[in-house]
Every structure is written in structure tokens, then in C-alpha cells.
Motif scaffolding. Structure first.
Motif, PDB file in Angstrom:
ATOM      1  N   UNK A 331      -5.309  -0.489   5.249  1.00 24.55           N
ATOM      2  CA  UNK A 331      -5.544   0.155   3.953  1.00 24.55           C
ATOM      3  C   UNK A 331      -5.564  -0.865   2.828  1.00 24.55           C
ATOM      4  N   UNK A 332      -4.716  -1.894   2.964  1.00 22.67           N
ATOM      5  CA  UNK A 332      -4.647  -2.961   1.963  1.00 22.67           C
ATOM      6  C   UNK A 332      -4.308  -4.246   2.699  1.00 22.67           C
ATOM      7  N   UNK A 333      -5.222  -5.206   2.630  1.00 24.99           N
ATOM      8  CA  UNK A 333      -4.961  -6.484   3.265  1.00 24.99           C
ATOM      9  C   UNK A 333      -3.913  -7.273   2.495  1.00 24.99           C
ATOM     10  N   UNK A 334      -3.571  -8.423   3.009  1.00 23.58           N
ATOM     11  CA  UNK A 334      -2.539  -9.264   2.410  1.00 23.58           C
ATOM     12  C   UNK A 334      -2.764  -9.407   0.906  1.00 23.58           C
ATOM     13  N   UNK A 335      -1.779  -8.952   0.155  1.00 24.05           N
ATOM     14  CA  UNK A 335      -1.860  -8.975  -1.302  1.00 24.05           C
ATOM     15  C   UNK A 335      -0.641  -9.714  -1.835  1.00 24.05           C
ATOM     16  N   UNK A 336      -0.903 -10.695  -2.680  1.00 23.19           N
ATOM     17  CA  UNK A 336       0.169 -11.564  -3.176  1.00 23.19           C
ATOM     18  C   UNK A 336       0.713 -11.080  -4.513  1.00 23.19           C
ATOM     19  N   UNK A 337       2.026 -11.033  -4.591  1.00 21.98           N
ATOM     20  CA  UNK A 337       2.736 -10.757  -5.829  1.00 21.98           C
ATOM     21  C   UNK A 337       3.727 -11.901  -6.043  1.00 21.98           C
ATOM     22  N   UNK A 338       4.465 -11.855  -7.131  1.00 24.15           N
ATOM     23  CA  UNK A 338       5.460 -12.905  -7.363  1.00 24.15           C
ATOM     24  C   UNK A 338       6.549 -12.840  -6.289  1.00 24.15           C
ATOM     25  N   UNK A 339       6.597 -13.848  -5.437  1.00 26.48           N
ATOM     26  CA  UNK A 339       7.597 -13.989  -4.366  1.00 26.48           C
ATOM     27  C   UNK A 339       7.438 -12.992  -3.219  1.00 26.48           C
ATOM     28  N   UNK A 340       6.398 -12.160  -3.238  1.00 26.45           N
ATOM     29  CA  UNK A 340       6.249 -11.110  -2.220  1.00 26.45           C
ATOM     30  C   UNK A 340       4.787 -11.012  -1.793  1.00 26.45           C
ATOM     31  N   UNK A 341       4.553 -10.769  -0.500  1.00 28.82           N
ATOM     32  CA  UNK A 341       3.223 -10.399  -0.012  1.00 28.82           C
ATOM     33  C   UNK A 341       3.349  -9.058   0.704  1.00 28.82           C
ATOM     34  N   UNK A 342       2.324  -8.217   0.563  1.00 33.93           N
ATOM     35  CA  UNK A 342       2.354  -6.872   1.146  1.00 33.93           C
ATOM     36  C   UNK A 342       1.011  -6.575   1.799  1.00 33.93           C
ATOM     37  N   UNK A 343       1.048  -5.905   2.951  1.00 36.09           N
ATOM     38  CA  UNK A 343      -0.140  -5.326   3.576  1.00 36.09           C
ATOM     39  C   UNK A 343       0.202  -3.898   3.975  1.00 36.09           C
ATOM     40  N   UNK A 344      -0.779  -3.006   3.905  1.00 37.62           N
ATOM     41  CA  UNK A 344      -0.569  -1.601   4.244  1.00 37.62           C
ATOM     42  C   UNK A 344      -1.543  -1.170   5.327  1.00 37.62           C
ATOM     43  N   UNK A 345      -1.052  -0.396   6.285  1.00 37.80           N
ATOM     44  CA  UNK A 345      -1.872   0.087   7.399  1.00 37.80           C
ATOM     45  C   UNK A 345      -1.663   1.588   7.574  1.00 37.80           C
ATOM     46  N   UNK A 346      -2.769   2.332   7.629  1.00 38.58           N
ATOM     47  CA  UNK A 346      -2.700   3.757   7.960  1.00 38.58           C
ATOM     48  C   UNK A 346      -2.644   3.897   9.469  1.00 38.58           C
ATOM     49  N   UNK A 347      -1.726   4.727   9.938  1.00 33.98           N
ATOM     50  CA  UNK A 347      -1.588   4.913  11.379  1.00 33.98           C
ATOM     51  C   UNK A 347      -1.450   6.390  11.704  1.00 33.98           C
ATOM     52  N   UNK A 348      -2.349   6.859  12.545  1.00 36.52           N
ATOM     53  CA  UNK A 348      -2.244   8.227  13.023  1.00 36.52           C
ATOM     54  C   UNK A 348      -1.159   8.286  14.089  1.00 36.52           C
TER      55      UNK A 348
END
Length: 356
Positions: A331-348
Motif C-alpha cells: 500500500x505504501x513503499x518505504x517512506x522516510x521520516x525523521x529517524x523512522x522508515x515505514x512501509x504498509x501492506x494490505x493483507x487479506x
């Protein structure tokens, strides 16, 4: 969404560069070995490249004749609920065609986004889109819902095209029930009380994780699990991680409460901030060993950071950790924030119940 871009000719390879720029880090370019370009992987035979990557990516973009694309993907197609989005461009970049999985897979959204970025004409042929109607399976893709059964999608969309009214219901037991109601209202859709569903004979769309009473013309939209993979620097406070998660969810049009689990590397299992976030959100927190994450990196062909690899032994944390819970659609690939990286995956799957 993670996207593989295939090009056969020199002109196609040059257009692939522009597509890659439009899609950013989520695009991987594959070009014929006869027309190699910087930053792209090469292949000898298109059929073999497609076979290797068809199930690795959420979307496939072909810069070539539509017929070639169709023959390349035909052996691997399963259903509109499982196949990746497939989009075709002519090598002059004049038209962007949504070929497969327009609604559930997101090909129509990808087509519009690429057309806007390239100054091209989007070609979308799904009947509900042509008629300007809100299709429930397209709505499902936008709100992290999975439509079932398959036959009901056709029944409900056909009723829409005949001009019939569709009744929408939201199960109040859903954790995100207020959000779903608001989003339906924003699209001009009226939501009825769930208790009325048995008195209605018209086609129905029910957002629920638990309702199972099937009948002709009744489509269920099941909430999917939203897995968050998180990487962070040592000592990152709870507030920074929460802010990154909230912004990440907002970027896909969802509230942070939609996140159903958190995942990271075992190297972060002592991070107080991660544990505090999991406790505040009341979500499970999983830590994965390097060998598990490395298998995910290789399975999905994830991009790796040399710096991260030198630091902890693997080159991708957040995307791999999000996918490690059982795969799914990025849903959201590797996204950089200050001191944090986040990725989101939808899973059935059944594990949505974790957050209920």
C-alpha cells in the motif's frame, strides 16, 4: 504499489525512464538486453522476465503493443481478485491503457496517475468508470476492503449499470465503522442500518468482517489487515514513530487505527519507542530474524540499502517486515521520516480479528 516496468525497444526503454521517474522508488525497470539503460535490469526474453516477476509485483507496466503484453501474462492469470494490475503504454507515450485488474488491483488508478505524469491520454474501459458510477469493488480497493464472493461483484455492478439502487450497510462491530460511513457519505452513498438487510430485496453491499449470510446480489466487503513495517534509529521516541505511522496511513487515505500490526527486525527488539507505540495502539509487535527478512527480500526482489546492510546484515527492514506477516499488496513503499522508515501492506486474511 510495487511496479515492474517492461520495455522491448530503444524508444520503449527511454519512455521507461520517464515512467520510473513518475513512480519513484516503487518502480523497477526491465528492458531488453539489446537496449540496456542505466538503472534498469535487462532480459533476453520477455516471456521469461514476466514469468519470474509476475507474482513479485503489485503492478506490471508494459511499454509495447497490447497484444504482446496479453500473450506474456496469459499463462499466469488467476482471477480479478488475485492478479496484479496490468497497464500498457504505446512507446510514444500517447496512451496509457488499463488492461487488467482495474478495480481491485488498482490498474485504473495507476493508469490515471501515469497519464497525468506523462501528459498522456488514459484509456479506461471498465463499464462503471465509463458511466461515472461508484463500483463497490473499486471502492473496496480504496478503503482496504476485499470483495467477496466473486459472482456478487458482477451481479452488483450489472445492477448499477441497469440504473438500479444499491443498498450499503456497515457492520457497527467493525473497528473502523465510523470511518467507512464517512467515506461512503463523502461519495454520495446512503448507508442503511445493518438490521434492515434482511428486509431489503435490492442488491446489497455489506462492509463486515463477520456477516456471512449469502444470497443472490449480496456483496461483502471484508476489512483487510494493514501491516506496518517499521525501521528506526536507536532511541527513537514513541512520538516520532506514532507521527510517522499516522502520516503513512494518511498517505493512503486511511486513519492510523487501520494498522493491525507492527513489524521490524530483531535488532530493534529492545527499542522502547516501538514497544510503547504497540502498547498505545494495542497492536501486536513482531520482530523478524535476518534470515526471514532476507528470504522476503529475495522473494519480492526488494531494493536494499548498502548502509543498512552494513549496519545490521540485511538491506531492507520496513518493506520486508511488512511483507513477512504473510505477503499482500504494498500500500505504501518505504517512506522516510525523521529517524523512522515505514512501509504498509494490505493483507487479506483472518488476522484482521487481532484489532477487533
Amino acid at each position: 504499489m510495487r511496479t515492474a516496468v517492461f520495455a522491448l525497444t530503444e524508444a520503449g526503454a527511454q519512455l521507461a525512464r520517464r515512467v520510473g521517474l513518475a513512480l519513484g522508488d516503487q518502480a523497477t525497470l526491465f528492458v531488453s538486453s539489446r537496449h540496456a539503460i542505466l538503472g534498469a535490469q535487462t532480459f533476453g526474453r520477455l516471456r521469461e522476465a514476466v514469468q519470474e516477476n509476475f507474482h513479485r509485483y503489485d503492478a506490471l507496466v508494459f511499454i509495447m503493443a497490447a497484444g504482446i503484453a496479453v500473450r506474456s501474462i496469459a499463462p499466469y492469470l488467476v482471477s480479478k481478485l488475485e492478479d496484479p494490475a496490468v497497464v500498457v503504454l504505446d512507446e510514444q507515450g500517447r496512451h496509457v491503457i488499463s488492461l487488467l485488474s482495474g478495480h481491485v488491483g488498482g490498474a485504473n488508478r495507476l493508469t490515471r496517475a501515469l497519464a497525468a505524469a506523462l501528459g498522456a491520454e488514459p484509456v479506461i474501459t471498465t463499464a462503471t468508470d465509463v458511466e461515472g458510477l461508484v463500483a463497490p469493488d473499486a471502492l473496496a480497493a480504496e478503503l482496504g476492503l476485499f470483495p467477496e464472493p466473486h459472482a456478487a461483484i458482477l451481479a452488483v455492478n450489472s445492477a448499477l449499470l441497469r440504473g438500479e439502487s444499491i443498498s450499503y450497510y456497515v457492520d457497527p462491530a467493525c473497528a473502523l465503522a465510523p470511518f467507512y460511513r464517512e467515506e461512503l457519505a463523502r461519495r454520495g452513498l446512503t448507508v442503511r442500518e445493518l438490521a434492515e438487510r434482511e428486509r431489503e430485496t435490492r442488491p446489497q453491499v455489506i462492509i463486515s468482517a463477520a456477516c456471512t449470510e449469502a444470497r443472490a446480489g449480496r456483496l461483502f466487503l471484508r476489512p483487510m489487515a494493514l501491516r506496518a513495517g517499521v525501521g528506526c534509529r536507536r532511541g527513537t521516541p514513541k512520538a516520532a514513530i506514532l507521527a510517522a505511522l499516522k502520516e503513512s496511513a494518511a498517505r493512503i487515505g486511511m486513519p492510523m487505527e487501520a494498522i493491525t500490526s507492527l513489524g521490524s527486525t530483531v535488532f530493534k527488539r529492545e527499542e522502547r519507542g516501538l514497544h510503547e507505540v504497540a502498547a498505545e495502539l494495542r497492536r501486536p509487535l513482531y520482530f523478524y530474524a535476518n534470515d526471514v527478512l532476507q528470504r522476503i527480500i529475495e522473494q519480492y526482489g526488494l531494493r536494499e540499502s548498502d548502509f543498512v546492510r552494513q549496519t545490521i546484515g540485511i538491506g531492507n527492514v520496513c518493506e520486508a517486515a511488512a511483507l513477512a506477516a504473510g505477503g499482500g499488496r504494498m500500500a505504501l513503499g518505504k517512506t522516510r521520516f525523521e529517524k523512522v522508515t515505514v512501509a504498509l501492506v494490505w493483507q487479506q486474511g483472518q488476522e484482521w480479528q487481532e484489532s477487533q
